[in-house]
Design an enzyme around this catalytic site. Structure first.
Site, short mmCIF file in Angstrom:
data_model
loop_
_atom_site.label_atom_id
_atom_site.label_comp_id
_atom_site.label_asym_id
_atom_site.label_seq_id
_atom_site.Cartn_x
_atom_site.Cartn_y
_atom_site.Cartn_z
CD GLU A 1 61.08 50.17 10.62
OE1 GLU A 1 61.92 49.62 9.87
OE2 GLU A 1 60.43 49.58 11.49
CG ASP A 2 58.59 55.31 9.82
OD1 ASP A 2 58.10 54.35 10.43
OD2 ASP A 2 59.50 56.02 10.29
#
Ligand code: MN
Length: 514
Positions: free
Chosen positions: A100-101
């Site tokens: 996600e990051d």
């Protein structure tokens, strides 16, 4: 945290033999115990690689608190170590925000760490997209969806560890976000933790969410209760503790630990609402908790307490013979204690205590024990039985899997095999039979939308109308005004609702032609 400290914590926790007979645990812990506490180097190597990979991937990223992002994933993994989960889950805890990051994708995790860890990380990423926006009627579906998307309970456990740390650092976020996350925690994750038997985690999550959700009530409680707490604890420590310690010793009951359990504000608040906000009616503001070696000792200690002080009628609860639906076991009693103060005692074994703390995670540490009562016949206390059939299944399964040699398999969630949970663009969760198509979805929303359905986008990609929806899909229906349903849809739709509407429309079309 330094890598060596992290690995040290892992070793220390993993091989703690727990002092109980019948220890089963994960294979790696058993083998480590046989080798005098040495963990397989392959395992430490895996954790080392995951640690360094995550450290590098999150390099330079900061949390809203100003701390390095990497600290968050280490905290998450540390929680999983505390719950004594297996090494792939701990590695997944370290890697849970990578997809996600950071620029690193799922493929890379698969290549570096294999299918199992990639699967866990992917699961956590998927649940991360589930957002609760406060429609009470959605909460139950959303909880189910989190489980269905996880497909393996270890995914839920990583998510819970992640959520716990996010809640502990929630103050750093902007207020609207605080509120949304606190509400989601209160309505979705705390109840899930509770049903997984992680009583103490559920309480902790609720407590962290409470001040953000009900700031005024929270202030009221702090002002009115804080002093009472201190007063009660002083009373227990100075007046009750010496008496109970001596009497238990005189009766030759071995005590492992006595401590005080202060009721959390969130749970006190719920209870106060049932008692007209009258604090004098709450007898377990601070309860005394006694931990003893065996079940027999629990009952013996209860007898001793009742000889010392008369119990309040109707306040003796035997959750050993009749555990709570989530598996919680303990004896509770309220007695007219020293100076006639109603006081609650909770008596349990170390094992019961650990299960209340760690729930499902604790189960596999112990051998199955003979149950003394049939708690299946008991009504779940939290909601309508029919609605919660899935909890029953979960509980059944919990009970079975402490018995199973291959308990990793039993962590698989397959009781939602015949249902899928998909999401509308606005975030509502729709429960459909598995194999359902966008047309089923469209009719579920509204018959007009079904009738005029001309296409569908799933996760922002155009799909055909016979596409089989998957749990977690975000589904958007494209409509064309005045369009009629096609007879060919009948071959692919799954719900009776869709079939009924399509057939009715087809009949009508034929009539018009004639
Ligand atoms: Mn996270």
């Amino acid at each position: 945290m330094k890598l060596e400290v992290f690995l040290g914590e892992f070793k220390k926790s993993a091989i703690k033999p727990n002092g109980e007979k019948g220890f089963r645990g994960f294979g790696f812990i058993r083998r480590a115990l046989r080798r005098g506490g040495e963990i397989d180097p392959q395992i430490t190597d895996l954790l080392r690689r995951a640690f360094l990979f995550a450290e590098k991937a999150h390099e330079g990223q900061k949390r809203k608190t100003g701390e390095p992002y990497f600290k968050h994933v280490v905290k998450t993994a540390m929680k999983l170590i505390q719950w004594r989960l297996d090494p792939p889950t701990i590695a997944a805890g370290l890697l849970h925000d990578v997809i996600e990051d950071t620029p690193h994708g799922l493929g890379e995790i698969k290549k570096e760490f294999g299918e199992e860890i990639a699967f866990l990380v992917e699961g956590v990423t998927k649940i991360g997209h589930v957002k609760y926006r406060g429609a009470k009627t959605q909460a139950e579906n959303l909880r189910k969806m989190v489980l269905a998307l996880s497909r393996d309970l270890r995914v839920v456990l990583v998510k819970l560890a992640d959520r716990l740390h996010n809640m502990q650092t929630l103050a750093a976020l902007p207020p609207p976000k605080q509120k949304r996350i606190a509400l989601e925690t209160y309505e979705i994750y705390a109840p899930l933790a509770y049903r997984l038997g992680m009583q103490s985690l559920a309480g902790e999550l609720e407590e962290l969410a409470f001040p953000f959700l009900y700031p005024e009530d929270y202030d009221w409680l702090i002002q009115n209760v804080k002093e009472k707490y201190e007063e009660r604890e002083k009373y227990l420590r100075e007046k009750v503790l010496p008496v109970i310690e001596k009497t238990l010793a005189d009766n030759k009951i071995k005590v492992l630990e006595i401590d005080f359990r202060a009721k959390r504000y969130a749970s006190l608040y719920k209870k106060l609402q049932r008692y007209d906000m009258n604090l004098d009616q709450i007898y377990d503001l601070v309860a005394m908790r006694i931990i003893v070696p065996t079940v027999e000792d629990c009952y013996a200690a209860l007898g001793v307490i009742h000889q010392l002080w008369p119990p309040l009628p109707g306040r003796i609860k035997d959750y050993i013979a009749l555990p709570k639906p989530n598996g919680y076991k303990s004896l509770h009693t309220t007695v007219f204690c020293v100076d006639n103060h109603p006081t609650e005692f909770q008596i349990r074994t170390q094992k019961m205590h650990e299960q209340a703390e760690n729930g499902i995670a604790a189960h596999w540490l112990y051998e199955e024990e003979k149950e003394t009562g049939d708690y299946r016949s008991r009504q779940p206390m939290f909601a309508d039985k029919k609605e919660l059939a899935w909890v029953e299944q979960l509980r059944e399964w919990q009970k079975e899997f402490s018995d199973s040699e291959n308990f990793l398999d039993s962590l698989k969630i397959d009781f939602f095999r015949d249902r899928i949970f998909v999401i509308t663009p606005k975030g509502a969760v729709i429960d459909l039979p598995s194999g359902a198509t966008p047309v089923d979805f469209a009719y579920h929303i509204h018959s007009d939308i079904g009738d005029q359905c001309s296409g569908a986008r799933v996760n922002s990609r155009i799909v055909s109308l016979d596409y089989k929806l998957q749990s977690g899909d975000v589904v958007e229906i494209l409509i064309q005004k005045g369009k009629r349903p096609s007879e060919s849809w009948l071959a692919s739709v799954k719900t009776e609702l869709a079939k009924k509407h399509i057939r009715a429309n087809v009949r009508e079309k034929r009539k018009i032609k004639k």
